[in-house]
Structure formats: structure tokens, C-alpha cells
Motif scaffolding. Structure first.
Motif, PDB file in Angstrom:
ATOM      1  N   GLU A  20      30.936  12.095 -17.164  1.00  0.00           N
ATOM      2  CA  GLU A  20      30.869  12.620 -15.797  1.00  0.00           C
ATOM      3  C   GLU A  20      29.918  13.809 -15.711  1.00  0.00           C
ATOM      4  OE1 GLU A  20      31.980  11.249 -13.048  1.00  0.00           O
ATOM      5  OE2 GLU A  20      32.635   9.604 -14.361  1.00  0.00           O
ATOM      6  N   GLN A  21      29.901  14.635 -16.740  1.00  0.00           N
ATOM      7  CA  GLN A  21      28.949  15.753 -16.768  1.00  0.00           C
ATOM      8  C   GLN A  21      27.511  15.230 -16.787  1.00  0.00           C
ATOM      9  OE1 GLN A  21      29.886  18.468 -20.019  1.00  0.00           O
ATOM     10  NE2 GLN A  21      32.064  18.393 -19.529  1.00  0.00           N
ATOM     11  N   LEU A  22      27.277  14.181 -17.562  1.00  0.00           N
ATOM     12  CA  LEU A  22      25.950  13.578 -17.599  1.00  0.00           C
ATOM     13  C   LEU A  22      25.587  12.973 -16.248  1.00  0.00           C
ATOM     14  CD1 LEU A  22      25.384  11.555 -20.920  1.00  0.00           C
ATOM     15  CD2 LEU A  22      24.153  13.568 -20.112  1.00  0.00           C
ATOM     16  N   ARG A  23      26.549  12.297 -15.641  1.00  0.00           N
ATOM     17  CA  ARG A  23      26.306  11.683 -14.340  1.00  0.00           C
ATOM     18  C   ARG A  23      25.896  12.748 -13.312  1.00  0.00           C
ATOM     19  NH1 ARG A  23      28.502   6.958 -13.424  1.00  0.00           N
ATOM     20  NH2 ARG A  23      30.370   7.459 -14.650  1.00  0.00           N
ATOM     21  N   GLU A  24      26.599  13.862 -13.348  1.00  0.00           N
ATOM     22  CA  GLU A  24      26.272  14.960 -12.425  1.00  0.00           C
ATOM     23  C   GLU A  24      24.913  15.565 -12.759  1.00  0.00           C
ATOM     24  OE1 GLU A  24      28.075  19.349 -11.143  1.00  0.00           O
ATOM     25  OE2 GLU A  24      29.364  17.883 -12.154  1.00  0.00           O
ATOM     26  N   LEU A  25      24.612  15.682 -14.034  1.00  0.00           N
ATOM     27  CA  LEU A  25      23.346  16.270 -14.459  1.00  0.00           C
ATOM     28  C   LEU A  25      22.167  15.432 -13.969  1.00  0.00           C
ATOM     29  CD1 LEU A  25      21.967  18.492 -16.187  1.00  0.00           C
ATOM     30  CD2 LEU A  25      22.203  16.956 -18.148  1.00  0.00           C
ATOM     31  N   PHE A  26      22.336  14.118 -13.986  1.00  0.00           N
ATOM     32  CA  PHE A  26      21.257  13.213 -13.577  1.00  0.00           C
ATOM     33  C   PHE A  26      21.429  12.690 -12.154  1.00  0.00           C
ATOM     34  CE2 PHE A  26      21.075  12.430 -18.335  1.00  0.00           C
ATOM     35  CZ  PHE A  26      19.901  13.172 -18.507  1.00  0.00           C
ATOM     36  N   ALA A  27      22.223  13.376 -11.364  1.00  0.00           N
ATOM     37  CA  ALA A  27      22.480  12.920  -9.992  1.00  0.00           C
ATOM     38  C   ALA A  27      21.242  13.055  -9.108  1.00  0.00           C
ATOM     39  CB  ALA A  27      23.644  13.701  -9.392  1.00  0.00           C
ATOM     40  N   GLU A  28      20.343  13.956  -9.451  1.00  0.00           N
ATOM     41  CA  GLU A  28      19.097  14.119  -8.708  1.00  0.00           C
ATOM     42  C   GLU A  28      17.943  14.140  -9.695  1.00  0.00           C
ATOM     43  OE1 GLU A  28      18.570  18.818  -8.013  1.00  0.00           O
ATOM     44  OE2 GLU A  28      20.361  17.973  -7.028  1.00  0.00           O
ATOM     45  N   PRO A  29      16.720  13.836  -9.231  1.00  0.00           N
ATOM     46  CA  PRO A  29      15.577  13.750 -10.143  1.00  0.00           C
ATOM     47  C   PRO A  29      15.370  15.024 -10.966  1.00  0.00           C
ATOM     48  CG  PRO A  29      15.008  12.813  -8.030  1.00  0.00           C
ATOM     49  CD  PRO A  29      16.359  13.456  -7.857  1.00  0.00           C
ATOM     50  N   ARG A  30      15.169  14.834 -12.256  1.00  0.00           N
ATOM     51  CA  ARG A  30      14.984  15.960 -13.177  1.00  0.00           C
ATOM     52  C   ARG A  30      13.724  15.747 -14.009  1.00  0.00           C
ATOM     53  NH1 ARG A  30      18.810  19.995 -11.973  1.00  0.00           N
ATOM     54  NH2 ARG A  30      20.889  19.052 -11.764  1.00  0.00           N
ATOM     55  N   LYS A  31      13.238  16.839 -14.577  1.00  0.00           N
ATOM     56  CA  LYS A  31      12.197  16.767 -15.591  1.00  0.00           C
ATOM     57  C   LYS A  31      12.903  16.733 -16.939  1.00  0.00           C
ATOM     58  CE  LYS A  31       8.716  19.332 -12.932  1.00  0.00           C
ATOM     59  NZ  LYS A  31       7.879  20.554 -12.891  1.00  0.00           N
ATOM     60  N   VAL A  32      12.736  15.609 -17.645  1.00  0.00           N
ATOM     61  CA  VAL A  32      13.495  15.362 -18.865  1.00  0.00           C
ATOM     62  C   VAL A  32      12.544  15.150 -20.044  1.00  0.00           C
ATOM     63  CG1 VAL A  32      15.250  13.917 -19.969  1.00  0.00           C
ATOM     64  CG2 VAL A  32      15.272  14.230 -17.470  1.00  0.00           C
ATOM     65  N   VAL A  33      12.884  15.753 -21.172  1.00  0.00           N
ATOM     66  CA  VAL A  33      12.173  15.492 -22.418  1.00  0.00           C
ATOM     67  C   VAL A  33      13.196  14.945 -23.412  1.00  0.00           C
ATOM     68  CG1 VAL A  33      10.834  16.432 -24.324  1.00  0.00           C
ATOM     69  CG2 VAL A  33      10.480  17.307 -22.016  1.00  0.00           C
ATOM     70  N   VAL A  34      12.888  13.790 -23.998  1.00  0.00           N
ATOM     71  CA  VAL A  34      13.740  13.186 -25.015  1.00  0.00           C
ATOM     72  C   VAL A  34      13.074  13.397 -26.372  1.00  0.00           C
ATOM     73  CG1 VAL A  34      14.939  11.124 -25.799  1.00  0.00           C
ATOM     74  CG2 VAL A  34      14.486  11.447 -23.350  1.00  0.00           C
ATOM     75  N   VAL A  35      13.790  14.027 -27.288  1.00  0.00           N
ATOM     76  CA  VAL A  35      13.236  14.420 -28.583  1.00  0.00           C
ATOM     77  C   VAL A  35      13.943  13.658 -29.698  1.00  0.00           C
ATOM     78  CG1 VAL A  35      12.907  16.345 -30.188  1.00  0.00           C
ATOM     79  CG2 VAL A  35      12.659  16.712 -27.725  1.00  0.00           C
ATOM     80  N   GLY A  36      13.158  13.142 -30.651  1.00  0.00           N
ATOM     81  CA  GLY A  36      13.702  12.481 -31.835  1.00  0.00           C
ATOM     82  C   GLY A  36      13.415  13.283 -33.089  1.00  0.00           C
TER      83      GLY A  36
ATOM     84  N   SER B  10      20.904  18.241 -35.118  1.00  0.00           N
ATOM     85  CA  SER B  10      20.529  19.636 -34.886  1.00  0.00           C
ATOM     86  C   SER B  10      19.029  19.717 -34.640  1.00  0.00           C
ATOM     87  CB  SER B  10      20.905  20.521 -36.089  1.00  0.00           C
ATOM     88  OG  SER B  10      20.051  20.266 -37.181  1.00  0.00           O
ATOM     89  N   LEU B  11      18.590  20.805 -34.037  1.00  0.00           N
ATOM     90  CA  LEU B  11      17.169  20.991 -33.752  1.00  0.00           C
ATOM     91  C   LEU B  11      16.347  21.076 -35.035  1.00  0.00           C
ATOM     92  CD1 LEU B  11      17.224  23.549 -30.777  1.00  0.00           C
ATOM     93  CD2 LEU B  11      17.007  21.051 -30.695  1.00  0.00           C
ATOM     94  N   SER B  12      16.968  21.496 -36.118  1.00  0.00           N
ATOM     95  CA  SER B  12      16.238  21.619 -37.383  1.00  0.00           C
ATOM     96  C   SER B  12      15.721  20.268 -37.874  1.00  0.00           C
ATOM     97  CB  SER B  12      17.130  22.243 -38.455  1.00  0.00           C
ATOM     98  OG  SER B  12      18.247  21.406 -38.745  1.00  0.00           O
ATOM     99  N   ARG B  13      16.348  19.182 -37.423  1.00  0.00           N
ATOM    100  CA  ARG B  13      15.898  17.855 -37.848  1.00  0.00           C
ATOM    101  C   ARG B  13      14.556  17.474 -37.226  1.00  0.00           C
ATOM    102  NH1 ARG B  13      15.906  14.492 -40.117  1.00  0.00           N
ATOM    103  NH2 ARG B  13      17.213  12.683 -39.709  1.00  0.00           N
ATOM    104  N   ALA B  14      14.111  18.265 -36.254  1.00  0.00           N
ATOM    105  CA  ALA B  14      12.815  18.000 -35.624  1.00  0.00           C
ATOM    106  C   ALA B  14      11.757  19.001 -36.071  1.00  0.00           C
ATOM    107  CB  ALA B  14      12.949  18.031 -34.102  1.00  0.00           C
ATOM    108  N   ASP B  15      12.081  19.812 -37.087  1.00  0.00           N
ATOM    109  CA  ASP B  15      11.117  20.753 -37.671  1.00  0.00           C
ATOM    110  C   ASP B  15      10.441  21.613 -36.594  1.00  0.00           C
ATOM    111  OD1 ASP B  15      11.786  19.879 -40.197  1.00  0.00           O
ATOM    112  OD2 ASP B  15      10.201  18.383 -40.278  1.00  0.00           O
ATOM    113  N   ALA B  16       9.122  21.646 -36.559  1.00  0.00           N
ATOM    114  CA  ALA B  16       8.408  22.531 -35.634  1.00  0.00           C
ATOM    115  C   ALA B  16       8.686  22.178 -34.174  1.00  0.00           C
ATOM    116  CB  ALA B  16       6.905  22.476 -35.905  1.00  0.00           C
ATOM    117  N   LEU B  17       8.889  20.905 -33.885  1.00  0.00           N
ATOM    118  CA  LEU B  17       9.219  20.505 -32.511  1.00  0.00           C
ATOM    119  C   LEU B  17      10.568  21.069 -32.102  1.00  0.00           C
ATOM    120  CD1 LEU B  17       8.598  18.932 -29.946  1.00  0.00           C
ATOM    121  CD2 LEU B  17       9.468  16.868 -31.069  1.00  0.00           C
ATOM    122  N   GLY B  18      11.494  21.137 -33.030  1.00  0.00           N
ATOM    123  CA  GLY B  18      12.795  21.738 -32.756  1.00  0.00           C
ATOM    124  C   GLY B  18      12.676  23.213 -32.417  1.00  0.00           C
TER     125      GLY B  18
END
Length: 341
Positions: free
Chosen positions: A9-25, A100-108
Motif C-alpha cells: 500500500e505504501q508503494l501504491r501511494e508512492l506511485f499514485a502520481e507520475p514520479r521521476k524514478v531511477v532503478v539501480v542494480g 545495500s548501496l555498497s553492492r553498487a560501488d561508486a553508483l551506490g
């Protein structure tokens, strides 16, 4: 696997309106990181969000056919700093297939500088780090792609899983389960696979694209590694292999060519644990696999500052190859004395 309804439900509310999203691997991205990230990006883009997928470094050539993979921005190659600007302006940053962010090294580190964006974790590794506004962490899930499928369906229904999305997710599920040979193969997983199949995806072709698209150099490197470099310990119950930069160059190495090598010793009947040491520019990458009750997550955390899953983990070594192997041999013997292998 039961998703936390409150977090959905928190995710649903977060994406209820258009957002600028970055997906990091994560660094050294695999099929699970790529497939789950692209699937989420596609679903959110269709619903009006502006989404960018970012990875720390490049991914193997045999995964470059995945739909929309050409849209992924590689941080290491991003001379125009597009990713830094996108992260700085992001409303939401989703970390997929990394605990964790450390798994993405400099990008993290770039992500960590944004203190205003909502941070979302969607992952199946043990011991998730703090610092996420919404954390969907399910180590019992066979893959992040299966978890991502469950999240997408919970948010938008099965109709959100188009043929493109199903292809992306199936790659992640297939690769992270070893083509359905590893643990956590639940009825719910196969129900999800059936739903993916129902979209019309070409499962034999997906398999061929991933597992039957290697180079001749890779085939020769594999033969060399198994024949010349595989060593055993404890009466053949533990194995290890290593590749130096010079050896990889000899076989025209491309990123990802040694993926899966570490699994092969486990095809020997009495083998319980396997390790692969691969030289990188500044460190040695440690890959660990096991079967049964041998816990390589604990082993990686104790001896190589790493982690992962019970039967699949990894870490890093910052000493020479010879010292790394000596440390591994000593550690295996210690682990054995404790009755852990």
C-alpha cells in the motif's frame, strides 16, 4: 512468500502520481538484476512515470538481447553524467536485487548523496541494510525477479505483466534458479512461471539466448579452467579454481565468460562446496557455491567480507591470487574442523 500488505500500500501511494524514478542494480549485474529492473521500469513507464535504469558496470554480452536492455545506462561509461543528474532529480530510487548501496560501488555512493528521494528496496538477499523508506526484502524468494513479479501483480494485477515484462522476468527467474535446479522452488514460483508462459513468451528461445550464445573463446576457457585449474580438498569434497588476467586474455575473455564455472564442480557426486577466484583490476572476485547444509553465506562473511545466500555467495580479496588461495585453503580446513563442510 506472503508480501507485506502495508508495504504494498505504501508503494501504491508512492506511485499514485507520475514520479521521476531511477532503478539501480548491483555491480557485475546478472540476469536477475537486469530482468527485474527492466520489468519494473517497463510497468512504471506505461503508467506515466519517467524511469531510468542504471547499472554500475557493463553486463554480459549474452544478456544484451533482453527487451529494453539497450536503454540501461552504465555508470562507469557515463561520461555525460546523465545518471548523476537523474539521481539528483529523482523522486524515487529503487534498488533491485541488492541488499545495500555498497553492492553498487561508486553508483551506490551517488545514490547515497540524494537525501530527499524515497528509497525502495526490492531484494531477496540476506541481511538488508537500513536506510530504505520501503524495504521489500524476502530471502526466501528464489529470485528478485519472482519477487518483482509478485510486487507488480499486487500493485497492478496480472494484466500488467505483458509479454515483454514476462520475458524480462523469466530471464531473472531462470538464471537465478539455475534453470529451476536450486532451492526455494515453491508452488507459488511455478504458478508465476505458468502465468509468464501464458503471455506467449518463447521459453526455449530464452534459454538458448542465455545459455547457448557463448563465444568459442568462452568454450575453450571453460575447458582450460576445468582441466588445468580445478583443484580439490578434503578428499574431493571441496573444489576451487582461479583465473588470472593473463589467462583470461589468452582466451579472448569477455565479461561474463566465466559465469557459471563455479557451479560445475558440484556436478561431481561427493562435492559439497566450490570456489572460483577471478582476477579483477583492483581485487580478486570470489564466487562460492555449495549444496545441502554447507553454508557459503556464513563462509563468505567470515573469510571474504562478502555474503549472499546459503548455497550461493561471494566476496572480494585484496591480496594476491596466491595469498587468496592460501587463505581459502586455510579457511576451508577451519570450517571443516568446526563440522561445517
Amino acid at each position: 512468500m506472503m508480501l507485506d500488505i502495508n508495504k504494498i500500500e505504501q508503494l501504491r501511494e508512492l506511485f499514485a502520481e507520475p514520479r521521476k524514478v531511477v532503478v539501480v542494480g548491483h555491480t557485475n549485474p546478472d540476469g536477475d538484476a537486469i530482468g527485474s529492473s527492466l520489468a519494473l521500469a517497463e510497468v512504471l513507464t506505461v503508467r506515466g512515470h519517467k524511469v531510468i535504469c542504471a547499472l554500475p558496470n557493463n553486463y554480459p554480452y549474452y544478456l544484451r538481447w533482453i527487451p529494453d536492455s539497450n536503454n540501461i545506462i552504465i555508470h562507469r561509461n557515463d561520461e555525460e553524467h546523465q545518471i548523476e543528474r537523474a539521481i539528483d532529480e529523482a523522486d524515487v530510487i529503487v534498488c533491485a536485487d541488492m541488499n545495500s548501496l555498497s553492492r553498487a560501488d561508486a553508483l551506490g555512493e551517488v545514490v547515497a548523496k540524494n537525501s530527499t528521494a524515497k528509497r525502495v528496496l526490492i531484494d531477496h538477499h540476506l541481511y538488508p541494510a537500513d536506510g530504505f523508506d520501503i524495504a521489500l526484502s524476502y530471502p526466501e524468494s528464489s529470485s528478485t525477479a519472482f519477487l518483482m513479479y509478485s510486487v507488480i501483480v499486487a500493485l497492478y494485477g496480472k494484466e500488467a505483466v505483458t509479454k515483454k515484462v514476462a520475458t524480462q522476468l523469466y530471464v531473472g527467474i531462470m538464471t537465478d534458479t539455475g534453470n529451476f535446479a536450486f532451492s526455494n522452488l515453491t508452488p507459488a514460483l511455478f504458478e508465476a512461471v505458468a502465468a509468464l508462459s501464458a503471455t506467449g513468451i518463447d521459453i526455449p528461445q530464452i534459454y538458448n539466448n542465455v545459455y547457448n550464445s557463448f563465444t568459442e573463446g568462452r568454450a575453450r576457457l571453460f575447458g582450460y579452467t576445468i582441466n588445468r585449474k580445478m583443484k580439490t580438498l578434503l578428499g574431493g569434497r571441496v573444489a576451487y579454481m582461479s583465473l588470472t588476467e593473463e589467462e583470461m586474455r589468452r582466451f579472448w575473455f569477455q565479461q561474463g565468460d566465466n559465469e557459471g564455472f563455479v557451479n560445475y564442480p558440484l556436478s561431481v557426486k561427493k562435492m559439497k562446496m566450490s570456489a572460483m577466484f577471478t582476477a579483477q583490476t583492483d581485487f580478486i572476485r570470489v564466487s562460492l557455491r555449495s549444496r545441502g547444509d554447507v553454508d557459503v553465506d556464513t563462509f563468505a562473511r567470515r573469510y571474504f567480507n562478502g555474503g549472499g545466500h546459503k548455497n550461493a555467495a561471494g566476496g572480494k580479496s585484496f591480496v594476491s591470487m596466491e595469498e587468496t588461495i592460501a587463505h581459502y585453503i586455510k579457511s576451508v580446513k577451519e570450517y571443516h574442523e568446526e563440522g561445517l563442510v
